[in-house]
Write a protein that holds these residues in place. Structure first.
Motif, short mmCIF file in Angstrom:
data_model
loop_
_atom_site.label_atom_id
_atom_site.label_comp_id
_atom_site.label_asym_id
_atom_site.label_seq_id
_atom_site.Cartn_x
_atom_site.Cartn_y
_atom_site.Cartn_z
N VAL A 421 2.62 -6.99 5.30
CA VAL A 421 1.78 -6.78 4.11
C VAL A 421 0.46 -6.12 4.50
CG1 VAL A 421 0.69 -7.87 2.12
CG2 VAL A 421 2.85 -8.76 3.00
N VAL A 422 -0.13 -6.58 5.60
CA VAL A 422 -1.39 -6.01 6.07
C VAL A 422 -1.22 -4.53 6.34
CG1 VAL A 422 -3.09 -6.03 7.93
CG2 VAL A 422 -2.26 -8.19 6.97
N GLN A 423 -0.13 -4.14 6.98
CA GLN A 423 0.09 -2.73 7.29
C GLN A 423 0.36 -1.90 6.04
OE1 GLN A 423 3.03 -2.80 10.61
NE2 GLN A 423 1.34 -1.98 11.80
N ARG A 424 0.99 -2.49 5.05
CA ARG A 424 1.19 -1.77 3.79
C ARG A 424 -0.18 -1.44 3.15
NH1 ARG A 424 6.47 -2.27 1.62
NH2 ARG A 424 7.85 -2.20 3.45
N ASN A 425 -1.10 -2.37 3.28
CA ASN A 425 -2.44 -2.14 2.71
C ASN A 425 -3.23 -1.12 3.52
OD1 ASN A 425 -1.99 -3.90 0.63
ND2 ASN A 425 -3.45 -5.44 1.29
N THR A 426 -3.20 -1.24 4.85
CA THR A 426 -4.07 -0.43 5.71
C THR A 426 -3.49 0.94 6.02
OG1 THR A 426 -3.10 -1.54 7.62
CG2 THR A 426 -5.17 -2.42 6.76
N LEU A 427 -2.18 1.04 6.16
CA LEU A 427 -1.57 2.32 6.55
C LEU A 427 -1.02 3.09 5.36
CD1 LEU A 427 0.34 1.37 9.84
CD2 LEU A 427 -1.93 2.38 9.58
#
Length: 981
Positions: A421-427
C-alpha cells in the motif's frame, strides 16, 4: 463440547446444577398442585435463581425424592471447589493489599460457598462423600441423560401418577406465578407431604388442582442460560474477577509449555513447523477462552481492562499479592504437601512488560507513520546487538535488550506488511488513507503475498500502527494478541539461551551452537539446490519441462498450462516471501530493516516463531496445491493401481516403497472403500472413477479450481480439497487450519485413526453396559467404528478411553492395539507420562496440546508424514516413469500401446494413458500384447525403485520416542510435584 478452562468448566457445571435443581423442584411443585395440595412459592420459569432459592429448592427436593444422582453431587462438589479456590486467592490479595472491592467480593464468595455447601448437605452430599464419592460406575453418568430424565421423571408423591401429568400438562398451569418468586423456606419446612394448607388464594380441596403458571417454563430456556444470581453488583464483580484470574492462569501455563516446545526446536532439532502449529493452537485456546468468558462482560475484554482489574491498577503494588506454590505429591497415598512458595513476578508473568512495549511501539509508529522510529525511540533501540551476552547481563539489562528487539522487530513486520500500500501511494501516486485501509486477511490487499504464517497478527498490528496519532488503541488489544506477541518473543529468547520460569525466574543456559531459526525453512526450499530430490524450488524447476513435454506428446499445448502457472506462482512467493523477503534487498520508499547493522533479513533470522508458522503455511500450501494437481491428472492414480496389480500378480517381487506408502497413506484416494483389490483390477480402477464422475468421466485439465474460485476468500479457500474428486485426504496441518486451530471443532469423521487426538476423543465417549453379559463397551461413533475396523476389541477400547492422561511409561500397551497400527507407526505419547487430569475424560489445554503436538509431528516428520513428502518431486518421478513406459512400448510397437495411442482421441472412452492402464489391468478380456506390456511396466518400476525417504524435505524423519525423551526438562515439574498460583 470439551472445556479446557477452569472458569468455563465452573460456568458449565453451575448451569447443569441449576438446571437440575430448578426442574426437579418444578416437577415436585406440579405434582403437589395436581394432588390438590398447596405447593411452596418456588416455581421457577426463568432458569435463574438466587443462592437462597437454591437452598430452598434443595430442601423441597430432599423432602420428596429418595435418591439424588451421583453426578449431581459431583456438580455440587465441582462448583464449591472452584469458588473455594478462587476465594483463597482473593483472601490472600486482600490480606496483602486491602481493597474494599476485593473484600466485598470475598464476602460474596463466602456467602455463596456456605449456602451451596448447605444445599449440598441437605441433599445428602456428606453421606455421599463418606460412602465413597468417586465410584468407577459413577464416572460414566451421562450429564444430558441425567438432566433430561428429570423432565418426565415420576417422583414418588402420594396418589400422583406420572401419566396424569404427561397427559395434561397444561392443566397444571395458571397465570399468577411470579418469574422470580422469593424463597420461603420457613413456610416450606412447616408443610408435610400431600397436605393442602391455607394459602393466600384461600382454601383448596384435595381434588382441586392448584393452578401453575402458563408462561415459558425453564425447560424452554437454553441450558447455558441457567445461572445463580448473586445480590447487587458484587456477583458480577466476583464473576469477572474469577474469569480474569483463570484466563491469566491459563496464559501463564500455556506460555510455560510453549517455551518448552521452542526449547526443543532450538536445542533438540524439533521441526519448527511443529512449534508453529502448537503455538497457533495455544493462541486459539486463549482467544476462545476469553471470548467465552467475557460474553457476559461486554466492553471489559481488553488486555488493559483485564490487567487493571487483576493488579488493581498498579502492578507495583500488586507485586507480592500472588504466589506460586510448589507441592510434592506422595506416591503412596496421594497426599499433597507444600514445599515452598515464590512470589509471582507480576510484570513478567502477567505479560505487562510485553504489553507496554507493544503500546510504545504503536504510539511511536503513529507519530510519523513513515516506518522510521522517532529520535526519542532511537536512543533506546538503535544498535541492538543479537549477540549480546545474556549470561553476563542483569535481569534489568536483559529486559531492556528484549524491549529493543520487540520494537525493532515490530517495525520490520509492519513495514513489510504495509509495503504494497505504501508503494502504491509513493510510486504510483495513489491516495490510500492508511488509517482507513482494511489490513485484515479478509481485506482487498490480502491477495498480495508479503508474509507467510503470521498474516492475521501482522494485519492487526499494522491496523493499530497506521491509525492517526493519539488514537485510543488500548481497548482494541485483546489478551490473545499480547499472549501471541509474548510467544513470538519467547521463541527468540529461548533460542538465545534465556527462558522465564515462574518458580526460578530468569534461566540462562549456553546458546545452541548450530541453531538457525531458518534451519527448517531452508531445508524445505533448498534455495541453493544442495540436496537433489528434496527442496520444493528445485522440484518445480524439474517438473515444469516434464509437464510441457507431456503436453507436446499429446498434441495439447495448454494441457498443463494451469498446473505450470500455479506452481510458478507458488515458487515466486516462496522465493520472495518465505524465510526471506524483498525487504532485505531494499524496497524503494520503504525504510531499511531495523536489523541492517547485523542482518537485513532480521525479520526472519531473528524469529524462530515466524519461521515456524511460515514453514507450516508453506507445507500446507505445498500439500494442497499438489493434491489439486494430482486430482486433475491421471498419472498418480493409474500408477498406484498398476503397481498394486504388478505386485499382486508377481511381476514385481517386492513392493516399490513410495507406491506402497501412498497406498497406505491415501487409501481412499486410490481405491473404493480404501481397499487395494486382489482381483478384477480394471474394474477397481473404473469403479473408482465412475464412483465420482460417471461412466465417461475424464480427468479435468481445463483449469484449477474454477468451480470454487468465486467463493474463496484466500488461497486456502481456493485450494479447498472438498472440491476434489479423488484426493480429498487432509493433512493434519490442513485440518487444523480449517478448524481455525480449534481441534474441538474437527468432526470425528475427519479425525484420523490412529492418532492421539482420536484417542483423546475416546475418553469422552459414553460407556454402556450390556444388560446380558455385564460387559462394558463404548457407544459407537465414527472413531469407535474405525478403531473396531482396525482390529481393536471393546476391552482394549475401554482401556484406551479410560487411560488417557493417566498412563506411565510402565503401563503396557495391549498387543491388539499395537498389531492394529500401520507398520512403523507409534502411538507416540500413549505410553508417555502425561499431566494428571482433575477428572477422567477431561483434558486440560496443556494436555490437549501434548496430544496434538504428537499428531502434528507424525504429519510433519513422523510416522504418518503427509506434509513431509515433496509431492512435486514425486509428480516428476511419475511423469518420467510413464514416459519411460510409453517410450519402451512404442519402440516395441506393443498392441496395447498402438490401440491406446494411435487411435483418434474421439474414439477412445478414456484419454490415452487411462485407456492403456485399463487394458493392462484387465483380467476378464485378455488383450494381445498384454503380457509384454505388463513386463515392460514391471521392468520400469524396478528401474525406478524409490521410497518415501528419497523425496522428503528433511534429512530424516523423527521418531516419537526421540521427541518424548527430550521434552520439558529444567523448567517443568515432574510427576511427583505440582505448581499452583
Amino acid at each position: 463440547m470439551p472445556v479446557h478452562n477452569r472458569y468455563l468448566a465452573y460456568k458449565r457445571d453451575t448451569s447443569h446444577l441449576v438446571y437440575w435443581v430448578t426442574n426437579t423442584s418444578n416437577n415436585i411443585i406440579r405434582k403437589m398442585a395436581a394432588a390438590g395440595g398447596e405447593p411452596p412459592d418456588l416455581f421457577n420459569k426463568s432458569g435463574s435463581a438466587t443462592i437462597s432459592q437454591i437452598v430452598s429448592m434443595s430442601k423441597l427436593i430432599a423432602q420428596h425424592i429418595d435418591q439424588v444422582p451421583s453426578l449431581i453431587y459431583r456438580l455440587f462438589n465441582s462448583v464449591i471447589d472452584a469458588r473455594s479456590a478462587i476465594h483463597a486467592v482473593f483472601q490472600q490479595m486482600a490480606a496483602y493489599n486491602p481493597d474494599p472491592e476485593i473484600e466485598k467480593s470475598n464476602a460474596s464468595h463466602r456467602y455463596f460457598i456456605d449456602a451451596l455447601t448447605e444445599a449440598f448437605t441437605i441433599l445428602g452430599g456428606q453421606t455421599w462423600l463418606e460412602n465413597g464419592s468417586q465410584k468407577p460406575e459413577d464416572e460414566q453418568d451421562d450429564i444430558e441423560e441425567v438432566l433430561i430424565a428429570n423432565k418426565f421423571h415420576a417422583l414418588a408423591l402420594d396418589d400422583v401418577q406420572a401419566d396424569e401429568i404427561a397427559a395434561d400438562p397444561e392443566a397444571l398451569v395458571g397465570e399468577h406465578e411470579s418469574a422470580s418468586a422469593p424463597a420461603t423456606s420457613s413456610r416450606q419446612n412447616q408443610r408435610s407431604r400431600g397436605k393442602g394448607k391455607k394459602g393466600k388464594h384461600g382454601k383448596k380441596g384435595r381434588n382441586q388442582k392448584h393452578q401453575m403458571p402458563k408462561k415459558v417454563e425453564p425447560s424452554a430456556v437454553p441450558l447455558e442460560s441457567y445461572k445463580i444470581i448473586e445480590a447487587g453488583d458484587s456477583g458480577l464483580v466476583t464473576e469477572y474477577l474469577m474469569a480474569v484470574y483463570e484466563l491469566l492462569s491459563e496464559c501463564i501455563d500455556l506460555r510455560a509449555y510453549l517455551q518448552g516446545i521452542w526449547r526443543d526446536v532450538a536445542y533438540e532439532n524439533l521441526n519448527s513447523a511443529i512449534g508453529g502449529a502448537v503455538s497457533n493452537m495455544a493462541v486459539s485456546m486463549i482467544k476462545r477462552s476469553a471470548s467465552a468468558m467475557f460474553v457476559e462482560f461486554p466492553g471489559d475484554d481488553s488486555f488493559d481492562k483485564v490487567m487493571n482489574t487483576i493488579t488493581r491498577g498498579d502492578p507495583d503494588k500488586a507485586q507480592g499479592m500472588f504466589q506460586l506454590d510448589l507441592h510434592s505429591i506422595d506416591k503412596g497415598d496421594g497426599s499433597i504437601k507444600k514445599v515452598r512458595g515464590v512470589d509471582v513476578d507480576v510484570r513478567e508473568q502477567f505479560f505487562i512488560h510485553t504489553f507496554h512495549h507493544l503500546l510504545d511501539f504503536v504510539k511511536d509508529y503513529q507519530a510519523t507513520r513513515s516506518g522510521k522510529p522517532t529520535k526519542r525511540m532511537l536512543t533506546e533501540i538503535d544498535g541492538w546487538d543479537p549477540r549480546f551476552d545474556l549470561s553476563q547481563a542483569s535481569n534489568i539489562d536483559r529486559i531492556k535488550w528484549r524491549r529493543a528487539y520487540i520494537i525493532n522487530w515490530l517495525y520490520d513486520l509492519v513495514n513489510v506488511f504495509s509495503s504494497v500500500v505504501v508503494q502504491r501511494n509513493t510510486l504510483k501516486g495513489q491516495h490510500h488513507a492508511y488509517e482507513k485501509v482494511d489490513w485484515s486477511i479478509q481485506g482487498p490487499w490480502n491477495e498480495h503475498r508479503r508474509l507467510f504464517g503470521l498474516n492475521e497478527f501482522a494485519g492487526f498490528i499494522t491496523s493499530l500502527a497506521m491509525q492517526k496519532p493519539g488514537t485510543n488503541i488500548e481497548s482494541k488489544i485483546s489478551v490473545h494478541h499480547v499472549f501471541q506477541l509474548q510467544c513470538i518473543v519467547d521463541a527468540w529468547t529461548v533460542s538465545r539461551g534465556w527462558s522465564i520460569s515462574g518458580l526460578k525466574g530468569h534461566i540462562i543456559r549456553t546458546s545452541p551452537r548450530h541453531f538457525r531459526p531458518r534451519r527448517d525453512v531452508d531445508l524445505f526450499l533448498d534455495r541453493e539446490n544442495q540436496r537433489f530430490g528434496r527442496g520444493i524450488l528445485q522440484a518445480v524447476e524439474m517438473v515444469k519441462p516434464l509437464l510441457e513435454r507431456d503436453s507436446m506428446l499429446h498434441g495439447q499445448p495448454n494441457r498443463h498450462k494451469a498446473h505450470c502457472d500455479i506452481l510458478e506462482d507458488f515458487q515466486f512467493d516462496f522465493v520472495n516471501w518465505l524465510g526471506e523477503s524483498k525487504y532485505m534487498y531494499g524496497l524503494k520508499t520503504i525504510p531499511p530493516s531495523r536489523f541492517s547493522n547485523s542482518n537485513a533479513n532480521g525479520l526472519w533470522e531473528y524469529s524462530p516463531f515466524l519461521c515456524g508458522v511460515g514453514l507450516m503455511e508453506g507445507l500446507e500450501l505445498a500439500y494442497l496445491v499438489n493434491m489439486v494437481i494430482w486430482d486433475r491428472i491421471p498419472e498418480p492414480f493409474l500408477l498406484v493401481h498398476l503397481h498394486n496389480m504388478l505386485v499382486q500378480k508377481g511381476y514385481i517381487a517386492k513392493p516399490v516403497g513410495l507406491f506402497a506408502s501412498l497406498e497406505e497413506m491415501l487409501p481412499t484416494s486410490f481405491f473404493v472403500d480404501g481397499k487395494p483389490p486382489a482381483t478384477n483390477f480394471d474394474q477397481a480402477l473404473t469403479a473408482r472413477i465412475d464412483q465420482t464422475g460417471g461412466r465417461r468421466a475424464r480427468f479435468e485439465r481445463r483449469g484449477i479450481r474454477s468451480n470454487v474460485a468465486r467463493s474463496a476468500v484466500d488461497i486456502h479457500g481456493l485450494l479447498d480439497l472438498s472440491a476434489n474428486r479423488f484426493f480429498t485426504t487432509k493433512s493434519n496441518l490442513v485440518l487444523y487450519r480449517q478448524a481455525e486451530w480449534d481441534v474441538d471443532r474437527i468432526p470425528d469423521t475427519e479425525v484420523s485413526w490412529p492418532s492421539l487426538l482420536a484417542m483423546s476423543r475416546l475418553s469422552s465417549v459414553k460407556q454402556i453396559t450390556d444388560p446380558l453379559t455385564g460387559a462394558r463397551t463404548l457407544q459407537e461413533n465414527d472413531i469407535v467404528k474405525r478403531a473396531r475396523a482396525a482390529g481393536i476389541n471393546d476391552a482394549d477400547l475401554i482401556w484406551m478411553a479410560s487411560s488417557v492422561g493417566q498412563l506411565s511409561t510402565k503401563d503396557p500397551i495391549p498387543s491388539t492395539i499395537l498389531e492394529s497400527l500401520p507398520e512403523g507407526y507409534s502411538m507416540g505419547s500413549l505410553d508417555a507420562p502425561l499431566l494428571k487430569k482433575s477428572s477422567p475424560g477431561i483434558l486440560s489445554g496443556r494436555d490437549l496440546l501434548t496430544f496434538v503436538k504428537q499428531d502434528v509431528l507424525d504429519d510433519v516428520c513422523g510416522s504418518r508424514p503427509l506434509s513431509s513428502l515433496n509431492l512435486v518431486w514425486v509428480l516428476a518421478r511419475f511423469l518420467m516413469l510413464f514416459m519411460q513406459v510409453e517410450d519402451r512400448l512404442k519402440e516395441l510397437r506393443n498392441p496395447l500401446w498402438t490401440e491406446a495411442y494411435e487411435r483418434p482421441d474421439s474414439s477412445l472412452k478414456w484419454e490415452k494413458r487411462v485407456t492403456l492402464a485399463v487394458m493392462a489391468l484387465s483380467e476378464s478380456s485378455q488383450h494381445h500384447g498384454q503380457e509384454e506390456c505388463l513386463r515392460v511396466m514391471a521392468a520400469e518400476f524396478e528401474k525406478s525403485r524409490m521410497g518415501w525417504m528419497q523425496h522428503i524435505y528433511w534429512d530424516d524423519l523423527a521418531t516419537s520416542r526421540e521427541v518424548r525423551d527430550r521434552t520439558e526438562k529444567d523448567e517443568e515439574p515432574g510427576d511427583d510435584v505440582c505448581v499452583s498460583m
